[in-house]
Scaffold this motif. Structure first.
Motif, PDB file in Angstrom:
ATOM      1  N   ARG B  64       0.825  -1.206   0.000  1.00  0.00           N
ATOM      2  CA  ARG B  64       0.000   0.000   0.000  1.00  0.00           C
ATOM      3  C   ARG B  64       0.860   1.257   0.000  1.00  0.00           C
ATOM      4  O   ARG B  64       0.573   2.225  -0.695  1.00  0.00           O
ATOM      5  CB  ARG B  64      -0.932   0.006   1.207  1.00  0.00           C
ATOM      6  N   ALA B  65       1.927   1.243   0.807  1.00  0.00           N
ATOM      7  CA  ALA B  65       2.765   2.443   0.882  1.00  0.00           C
ATOM      8  C   ALA B  65       3.989   2.339  -0.024  1.00  0.00           C
ATOM      9  O   ALA B  65       4.837   3.217   0.015  1.00  0.00           O
ATOM     10  CB  ALA B  65       3.205   2.678   2.326  1.00  0.00           C
ATOM     11  N   ASP B  66       4.056   1.274  -0.816  1.00  0.00           N
ATOM     12  CA  ASP B  66       5.168   1.115  -1.756  1.00  0.00           C
ATOM     13  C   ASP B  66       6.504   1.233  -1.033  1.00  0.00           C
ATOM     14  O   ASP B  66       7.366   2.028  -1.397  1.00  0.00           O
ATOM     15  CB  ASP B  66       5.047   2.201  -2.845  1.00  0.00           C
ATOM     16  N   LEU B  67       6.664   0.441   0.037  1.00  0.00           N
ATOM     17  CA  LEU B  67       7.788   0.658   0.944  1.00  0.00           C
ATOM     18  C   LEU B  67       9.136   0.227   0.365  1.00  0.00           C
ATOM     19  O   LEU B  67      10.164   0.753   0.780  1.00  0.00           O
ATOM     20  CB  LEU B  67       7.545  -0.058   2.279  1.00  0.00           C
ATOM     21  N   GLY B  68       9.152  -0.708  -0.593  1.00  0.00           N
ATOM     22  CA  GLY B  68      10.429  -1.167  -1.136  1.00  0.00           C
ATOM     23  C   GLY B  68      11.300  -0.038  -1.643  1.00  0.00           C
ATOM     24  O   GLY B  68      12.368   0.248  -1.087  1.00  0.00           O
ATOM     25  N   PRO B  69      10.869   0.675  -2.707  1.00  0.00           N
ATOM     26  CA  PRO B  69      11.682   1.781  -3.230  1.00  0.00           C
ATOM     27  C   PRO B  69      11.877   2.895  -2.211  1.00  0.00           C
ATOM     28  O   PRO B  69      12.928   3.553  -2.189  1.00  0.00           O
ATOM     29  CB  PRO B  69      10.858   2.315  -4.412  1.00  0.00           C
ATOM     30  N   LYS B  70      10.891   3.103  -1.345  1.00  0.00           N
ATOM     31  CA  LYS B  70      10.994   4.179  -0.359  1.00  0.00           C
ATOM     32  C   LYS B  70      12.062   3.871   0.676  1.00  0.00           C
ATOM     33  O   LYS B  70      12.792   4.755   1.124  1.00  0.00           O
ATOM     34  CB  LYS B  70       9.647   4.394   0.341  1.00  0.00           C
ATOM     35  N   ARG B 248       6.678  12.089  -5.378  1.00  0.00           N
ATOM     36  CA  ARG B 248       6.758  11.150  -4.264  1.00  0.00           C
ATOM     37  C   ARG B 248       7.089   9.746  -4.730  1.00  0.00           C
ATOM     38  O   ARG B 248       7.748   8.984  -4.050  1.00  0.00           O
ATOM     39  CB  ARG B 248       5.407  11.060  -3.547  1.00  0.00           C
ATOM     40  N   LYS B 249       6.605   9.413  -5.906  1.00  0.00           N
ATOM     41  CA  LYS B 249       6.720   8.042  -6.381  1.00  0.00           C
ATOM     42  C   LYS B 249       8.177   7.595  -6.474  1.00  0.00           C
ATOM     43  O   LYS B 249       8.537   6.534  -6.006  1.00  0.00           O
ATOM     44  CB  LYS B 249       6.054   7.914  -7.749  1.00  0.00           C
ATOM     45  N   SER B 250       9.027   8.459  -7.047  1.00  0.00           N
ATOM     46  CA  SER B 250      10.402   7.999  -7.239  1.00  0.00           C
ATOM     47  C   SER B 250      11.373   8.524  -6.202  1.00  0.00           C
ATOM     48  O   SER B 250      12.448   7.964  -6.054  1.00  0.00           O
ATOM     49  CB  SER B 250      10.887   8.356  -8.644  1.00  0.00           C
ATOM     50  N   PHE B 251      11.033   9.608  -5.454  1.00  0.00           N
ATOM     51  CA  PHE B 251      12.014  10.132  -4.510  1.00  0.00           C
ATOM     52  C   PHE B 251      11.522  10.216  -3.075  1.00  0.00           C
ATOM     53  O   PHE B 251      12.220  10.728  -2.214  1.00  0.00           O
ATOM     54  CB  PHE B 251      12.526  11.501  -4.962  1.00  0.00           C
ATOM     55  N   GLY B 252      10.309   9.733  -2.792  1.00  0.00           N
ATOM     56  CA  GLY B 252       9.792   9.794  -1.427  1.00  0.00           C
ATOM     57  C   GLY B 252      10.578   8.902  -0.487  1.00  0.00           C
ATOM     58  O   GLY B 252      11.171   7.916  -0.898  1.00  0.00           O
ATOM     59  N   THR B 253      10.591   9.276   0.805  1.00  0.00           N
ATOM     60  CA  THR B 253      11.236   8.428   1.811  1.00  0.00           C
ATOM     61  C   THR B 253      10.166   7.738   2.658  1.00  0.00           C
ATOM     62  O   THR B 253       9.005   8.122   2.627  1.00  0.00           O
ATOM     63  CB  THR B 253      12.135   9.263   2.733  1.00  0.00           C
ATOM     64  N   VAL B 254      10.571   6.736   3.416  1.00  0.00           N
ATOM     65  CA  VAL B 254       9.569   5.966   4.168  1.00  0.00           C
ATOM     66  C   VAL B 254       8.832   6.800   5.199  1.00  0.00           C
ATOM     67  O   VAL B 254       7.630   6.626   5.385  1.00  0.00           O
ATOM     68  CB  VAL B 254      10.192   4.743   4.890  1.00  0.00           C
ATOM     69  N   VAL B 255       9.560   7.703   5.858  1.00  0.00           N
ATOM     70  CA  VAL B 255       8.903   8.467   6.924  1.00  0.00           C
ATOM     71  C   VAL B 255       7.757   9.311   6.357  1.00  0.00           C
ATOM     72  O   VAL B 255       6.733   9.514   7.003  1.00  0.00           O
ATOM     73  CB  VAL B 255       9.945   9.332   7.668  1.00  0.00           C
ATOM     74  N   GLY B 277       2.965  -0.974   9.111  1.00  0.00           N
ATOM     75  CA  GLY B 277       3.829  -0.099   8.314  1.00  0.00           C
ATOM     76  C   GLY B 277       4.745   0.712   9.206  1.00  0.00           C
ATOM     77  O   GLY B 277       5.955   0.824   8.945  1.00  0.00           O
ATOM     78  N   ALA B 278       4.178   1.275  10.308  1.00  0.00           N
ATOM     79  CA  ALA B 278       4.992   2.072  11.230  1.00  0.00           C
ATOM     80  C   ALA B 278       6.128   1.226  11.794  1.00  0.00           C
ATOM     81  O   ALA B 278       7.245   1.710  11.981  1.00  0.00           O
ATOM     82  CB  ALA B 278       4.126   2.618  12.363  1.00  0.00           C
ATOM     83  N   LEU B 279       5.827  -0.036  12.029  1.00  0.00           N
ATOM     84  CA  LEU B 279       6.832  -0.952  12.568  1.00  0.00           C
ATOM     85  C   LEU B 279       8.029  -1.070  11.617  1.00  0.00           C
ATOM     86  O   LEU B 279       9.186  -0.981  12.038  1.00  0.00           O
ATOM     87  CB  LEU B 279       6.179  -2.326  12.751  1.00  0.00           C
ATOM     88  N   ILE B 280       7.719  -1.255  10.323  1.00  0.00           N
ATOM     89  CA  ILE B 280       8.801  -1.380   9.335  1.00  0.00           C
ATOM     90  C   ILE B 280       9.645  -0.112   9.320  1.00  0.00           C
ATOM     91  O   ILE B 280      10.873  -0.154   9.273  1.00  0.00           O
ATOM     92  CB  ILE B 280       8.226  -1.627   7.924  1.00  0.00           C
ATOM     93  N   ILE B 281       8.952   1.041   9.375  1.00  0.00           N
ATOM     94  CA  ILE B 281       9.639   2.326   9.240  1.00  0.00           C
ATOM     95  C   ILE B 281      10.483   2.641  10.468  1.00  0.00           C
ATOM     96  O   ILE B 281      11.555   3.231  10.377  1.00  0.00           O
ATOM     97  CB  ILE B 281       8.602   3.424   8.958  1.00  0.00           C
TER      98      ILE B 281
END
Lengths: 294, 305
Positions: B64-70, B248-255, B277-281
């Motif tokens: 959902r939050a696309d966490l891999g690239p982020k 955001r798609k290509s340069f967003g960070t997880v936080v 999600g918060a746990l991963i971050i």
């Protein structure tokens, strides 16, 4: 301490220091002077550069009741978080400093909050305090409608203050503990010989001896609660309900980036800068005078 | 501990356990809620014991939050700032401490004054400089008349532009432009005895060799300490990445992604996914702090005092 063994070289030191100087000039001094320029000028709506505005931008802010609201709110916020966070950290540090068996485990956990990003803590606390969820919100089952930070501004502000204080525990704890451990054992032992009980020793020996650290943390905490609250507020309330959690930093962001009022935002930035610089100077003056207690 | 007092020992443990509960509670609640199903997490009052859906929630939050690239972006930003700050800090502190040159004190104060104002209070103008990082030089050339001179002489117009929006340098450079690391290094270099400098001079080493072969190895523990705090504090940056990345798609960070995980007011209240999600971050900086605590504490105390 002055150093005698210098290297002598004309070009090399400049070459070494140049990268950092360039960065600092471009990303610190230029923006800071830009803020000054904007604060005293007004951008023409149809382009064509800025026109000189003198103190008008500042006067406009000072006549804005909403702005004074954010100032008072920020001050309240800063005092509450600083007091709460420092009190909790100091209490923990004083007891950890007794180093009873198993203290190490506690000690390392107390540092954890420092590692957490403010927005992450904000999200966790938002859930904890969510009126519809089953933690603090469970109280609504007993007295319906008593807890709702989405409507009640005081509750919203309180919720952010609690979260900010929690985040600060780790940092404050580290410094308090380090300061307490610097106190020579012999002093506490001498106090004990003279019949001072632990509580008396805490109040009359340890606290005065760590006064410089207390003061240092006081200033650091005040500065960080004035400047560092954005991540929390943006994830927890977005300044709402009805602007009741809008503090100075959030208003700068909002006026500058949402309202595109650069002059107003710059004038507000200047005021906040002056505040931070003033706090820093107080610290320098005080530390110079009082830190040499030996 | 000086005297034995049972009562006071009990009080000590009671306070420490109470403190532990306060500190750990938010983590515990995050883990518990992150492991529950939607029904379980919506129960009032909530059951504070983990359930079995952690993996599903983690996967759901990940997509959902696309966490891999982020996560990759956060890592690039944090490592980039850490490396850049340590390298710049060590060489500029070296220049300030070990060289006698004109303007040394001015450079010193220029750099250390930056400690006074955090990025947050000068955020609007810093954002505008990020749109063109070379603007100061352009303005300087313009006001000195050099632009006009070059234009009349060669017909070429000097027009410098370097847009930092949506780029890694944009995420990294403004965060590097403070003196935290420089201060730490200066403090450390001041403790190096003069005899060491003289000895290596006598052995015929130049300044760069002295820096590389003597100072850097000596400063290894300081470097680790500094690296831990820089990594943690950069990973946790929020306001600056939020402004500098419109893409955001290509340069967003997880936080930054945390906010998009919060359930909408009228949507499904799936806090379990949010918490997963918060746990991963939260995890990477928490690991750094928990595992490298000794260095971390040391770095914090010596760089801020």
């Amino acid at each position: 301490m002055e150093r005698r063994a210098y290297y002598r070289n004309k070009g090399l030191p400049w070459l070494l220091i140049a990268p950092q100087l360039l960065l600092v000039l471009v990303f610190f001094y230029w923006p800071t002077s830009q803020a000054l320029y904007w604060a005293f000028t007004l951008e023409q709506p149809w382009g064509g550069g800025n026109s000189w505005a003198g103190w008008d931008n500042f006067l406009a802010i000072f006549h804005d009741r909403e702005y004074w609201g954010t100032v008072v709110r920020s001050a309240f916020y800063a005092c509450c978080t600083t007091a709460l966070s420092m009190f909790m950290a100091l209490t923990l540090a004083v007891f950890v400093d007794r180093s009873l068996k198993g203290t190490r485990a506690f000690q390392s956990v107390y540092v954890w909050p420092y590692a957490i990003a403010a927005p992450a803590a904000g999200v966790a606390f938002r859930f904890i305090f969510a009126p519809e969820a089953g933690l603090v919100g469970a109280i609504n089952g007993l007295w319906p409608g008593i807890w709702n930070p989405a409507i009640n501004g005081y509750q919203a502000l309180g919720m952010i203050i609690v979260c900010h204080s929690w985040l600060g525990i780790g940092y404050n704890f580290i410094f308090f503990l380090a300061a307490l451990q610097m106190i020579p054992r012999s002093i506490s032992e001498a106090g004990a010989m003279d019949g001072a009980r632990p509580v008396r020793r805490m109040l009359d020996l340890q606290l005065p001896l760590i006064a410089p650290t207390v003061f240092f943390l006081l200033i650091i905490n005040l500065i960080s609660s004035f400047t560092d609250s954005f991540g929390l507020i943006d994830t927890m309330t977005e300044g709402g309900p009805f602007g009741s959690t809008e503090v100075m930093v959030y208003k700068i962001y909002f006026d500058g980036f949402k309202g595109l009022d650069y002059s107003g935002a710059a004038a507000q930035s200047i005021i906040l800068m002056l505040l931070v610089v003033a706090l820093t100077f107080v610290q320098f003056r005080w530390v110079e005078k009082r830190v040499h207690y030996n | 501990m000086i005297e034995r007092s049972r009562i006071f020992d009990i009080v000590t443990y009671a306070v420490m356990i109470f403190g532990m509960v306060i500190v750990v509670a938010p983590f515990w609640i995050t883990i518990v809620a992150g492991s529950q199903s939607l029904q379980e997490v919506s129960r009032v009052p909530i059951v504070l014991w983990p359930s079995s859906h952690l993996w599903d929630n983690l996967l759901e939050a990940w997509t959902r939050a696309d966490l891999g690239p982020k996560l990759l972006n956060s890592m690039i930003m944090a490592v980039g700032v850490t490396v850049a700050k340590i390298s710049l800090a060590s060489i500029s502190a070296f220049a300030i401490v070990f060289f006698n040159f004109r303007g040394r004190m001015i450079c010193f104060w220029l750099i250390f004054a930056t400690l006074m104002l955090p990025l947050e209070v000068r955020i609007v103008p810093t954002y505008s400089i990020a749109a063109n990082a070379l603007m100061p030089f352009q303005v300087i050339l313009d006001t000195l008349g050099i632009t006009g001179l070059v234009e009349t002489l060669s017909g070429l117009r000097i027009d410098m532009e370097w847009n930092l929006l949506n780029s890694y340098p944009g995420l990294i450079l403004p965060l590097v432009a403070t003196a935290t690391g420089t201060f730490l290094y200066r403090q450390f270099f001041m403790t190096i005895p003069d005899e060491l400098v003289e000895a290596s001079k006598m052995d015929g080493s130049g300044p760069l060799r002295f820096f590389w072969d003597v100072l850097l190895p000596l400063s290894r523990t300081n470097m680790v300490a500094l690296a831990t705090i820089l990594f943690v504090s950069t990973w946790n940056q929020y306001l600056w990445p939020l402004l500098i990345t419109t893409d955001r798609k290509s340069f967003g960070t997880v936080v930054m992604q945390l906010k998009s995980l919060i359930p909408a007011l009228n949507g499904t209240q799936d806090w379990n996914v949010t918490m997963a999600g918060a746990l991963i971050i939260m995890l990477p900086p928490l690991l750094v702090v928990a595992l490298m605590q000794r260095w971390f504490v040391r770095g914090l105390i010596s760089s801020d005092k």
